[in-house]
Write a protein that holds these residues in place. Structure first.
Motif, PDB file in Angstrom:
ATOM      1  N   GLY A  75       0.895  -1.251   0.090  1.00 20.78           N
ATOM      2  CA  GLY A  75       0.120   0.202  -0.113  1.00 20.78           C
ATOM      3  C   GLY A  75       0.823   1.229   0.036  1.00 20.78           C
ATOM      4  O   GLY A  75       0.711   2.132  -0.666  1.00 20.78           O
ATOM      5  N   PRO A  92      -4.977   8.193  -5.399  1.00 17.01           N
ATOM      6  CA  PRO A  92      -5.827   8.501  -4.192  1.00 17.01           C
ATOM      7  C   PRO A  92      -5.561   7.629  -3.036  1.00 17.01           C
ATOM      8  O   PRO A  92      -5.078   6.393  -3.338  1.00 17.01           O
ATOM      9  CB  PRO A  92      -7.191   8.182  -4.903  1.00 17.01           C
ATOM     10  CG  PRO A  92      -7.096   7.359  -5.954  1.00 17.01           C
ATOM     11  CD  PRO A  92      -5.772   7.767  -6.618  1.00 17.01           C
ATOM     12  N   ILE A  93      -5.779   8.059  -1.847  1.00 17.10           N
ATOM     13  CA  ILE A  93      -5.502   7.308  -0.635  1.00 17.10           C
ATOM     14  C   ILE A  93      -6.362   5.699  -0.758  1.00 17.10           C
ATOM     15  O   ILE A  93      -5.957   4.795  -0.361  1.00 17.10           O
ATOM     16  CB  ILE A  93      -5.862   8.144   0.709  1.00 17.10           C
ATOM     17  CG1 ILE A  93      -5.097   9.320   0.918  1.00 17.10           C
ATOM     18  CG2 ILE A  93      -5.687   7.014   1.701  1.00 17.10           C
ATOM     19  CD1 ILE A  93      -3.746   9.068   1.063  1.00 17.10           C
ATOM     20  N   TRP A  94      -7.379   5.939  -1.023  1.00 15.20           N
ATOM     21  CA  TRP A  94      -8.433   4.856  -1.171  1.00 15.20           C
ATOM     22  C   TRP A  94      -7.448   3.490  -2.101  1.00 15.20           C
ATOM     23  O   TRP A  94      -7.628   2.480  -1.885  1.00 15.20           O
ATOM     24  CB  TRP A  94      -9.713   4.756  -1.702  1.00 15.20           C
ATOM     25  CG  TRP A  94      -9.938   5.455  -3.126  1.00 15.20           C
ATOM     26  CD1 TRP A  94      -9.987   6.610  -3.613  1.00 15.20           C
ATOM     27  CD2 TRP A  94      -9.777   4.439  -4.395  1.00 15.20           C
ATOM     28  NE1 TRP A  94     -10.045   6.523  -5.096  1.00 15.20           N
ATOM     29  CE2 TRP A  94      -9.980   5.322  -5.490  1.00 15.20           C
ATOM     30  CE3 TRP A  94      -9.782   3.075  -4.541  1.00 15.20           C
ATOM     31  CZ2 TRP A  94     -10.044   4.972  -6.588  1.00 15.20           C
ATOM     32  CZ3 TRP A  94      -9.726   2.742  -5.893  1.00 15.20           C
ATOM     33  CH2 TRP A  94     -10.003   3.285  -6.925  1.00 15.20           C
ATOM     34  N   ALA A  95      -6.983   4.093  -3.316  1.00 14.33           N
ATOM     35  CA  ALA A  95      -6.312   3.010  -4.034  1.00 14.33           C
ATOM     36  C   ALA A  95      -5.172   2.334  -3.473  1.00 14.33           C
ATOM     37  O   ALA A  95      -4.970   1.184  -3.622  1.00 14.33           O
ATOM     38  CB  ALA A  95      -5.713   3.589  -5.426  1.00 14.33           C
ATOM     39  N   VAL A  97      -4.950   1.950  -0.111  1.00 21.88           N
ATOM     40  CA  VAL A  97      -5.792   1.129   0.946  1.00 21.88           C
ATOM     41  C   VAL A  97      -6.024  -0.199   0.238  1.00 21.88           C
ATOM     42  O   VAL A  97      -5.782  -1.353   0.843  1.00 21.88           O
ATOM     43  CB  VAL A  97      -6.696   1.793   1.794  1.00 21.88           C
ATOM     44  CG1 VAL A  97      -7.479   0.857   2.646  1.00 21.88           C
ATOM     45  CG2 VAL A  97      -6.431   2.829   2.500  1.00 21.88           C
ATOM     46  N   VAL A  98      -6.546  -0.163  -0.752  1.00 26.14           N
ATOM     47  CA  VAL A  98      -7.303  -1.310  -1.426  1.00 26.14           C
ATOM     48  C   VAL A  98      -6.081  -2.295  -1.935  1.00 26.14           C
ATOM     49  O   VAL A  98      -6.161  -3.521  -1.652  1.00 26.14           O
ATOM     50  CB  VAL A  98      -7.993  -0.951  -2.797  1.00 26.14           C
ATOM     51  CG1 VAL A  98      -8.586  -2.111  -3.389  1.00 26.14           C
ATOM     52  CG2 VAL A  98      -9.442  -0.306  -2.378  1.00 26.14           C
TER      53      VAL A  98
END
Length: 227
Positions: A75, A92-95, A97-98
């Motif tokens: 991550g 993006p942060i969500w990428a 995290v995923v």
């Protein structure tokens, strides 16, 4: 302080340096040292407590420290590899995290499949502290369970190595004992008796086994995931 604690401290300092920007500026370099030291002492026991709580929640998948470490670094890599200083964030942060979550669950079994044995990221934590009569014995014969939950104690003889579980494995309820049969074989030790037996205690449904030391001589007991 173990090597793992030191790595956690360094990783925490790196994350703080990259992502924490009070007033729009990075955290000063001198402050990273106490942050790393604090993380090395605080984070490992905190993670152990979280892991124990997750282990009790049987409806959740088991995540080992090694798997979480891989996921965290993946991550972090996704979030930093395409970034340029002074430019808007591209990923993006969500990428990140995923990507980290996917790596946590997918990378360890892929490593196991590629190598033909369970790697460190898949191994479960032992519960050797729950036993009396197992550790410190050259030929352990009777083992008692000191904890308030069932444990499974395995005695691995020469030739029984990860991914094969110990042929002698006994599930011991709290307060009960089991009798092991080491025969004439003595505990594995370096340099005198590297190919001897190995004992380890696991939390069911994990399975006792053993693995060769990184030095190539001697063995250590490990807990395999459920088969």
């Amino acid at each position: 302080m173990t090597d793992r604690d030191i790595l956690i401290g360094i990783a925490t300092a790196v994350v703080v340096r990259l992502f924490i920007r009070p007033g729009g500026r990075p955290v000063p370099g001198w402050l990273l040292v106490p942050i790393a030291l604090g993380a090395a002492f605080v984070v490992p026991p905190s993670l152990a407590g979280i892991a124990d709580a997750l282990h009790r929640a049987t409806w959740l998948p088991t995540v080992t420290f090694g798997a979480a470490f891989i996921g965290g670094w993946v991550g972090l890599l996704v979030l930093t590899i395409a970034e340029r200083k002074g430019q808007p964030r591209r990923v993006p942060i969500w990428a990140g995290v995923v990507s980290g979550v996917l790596a946590t669950f997918l990378v360890p079994p892929l490593l196991d499949l590629a190598t033909g044995r369970y790697q460190n990221a898949s191994l479960r934590a032992d519960v050797n502290h729950c036993t009396r009569g197992m550790t410190g014995q050259v030929q352990p014969r009777e083992v008692s369970n000191l904890c308030d939950f069932d444990i499974v104690v395995g005695l691995c003889m020469p030739g029984e190595v990860n991914p094969t579980p110990c042929a002698q494995a006994f599930t011991i309820p709290p307060g009960e004992s089991a009798v092991l049969d080491p025969g004439d074989t003595r505990l594995s030790s370096v340099p005198g008796n590297p190919n001897g037996l190995t004992v380890v205690a696991c939390r069911p449904p994990d399975r006792p086994s053993r693995w060769g030391n990184v030095t190539g001589r001697g063995y250590r007991g490990v807990c395999l995931p459920p088969g």
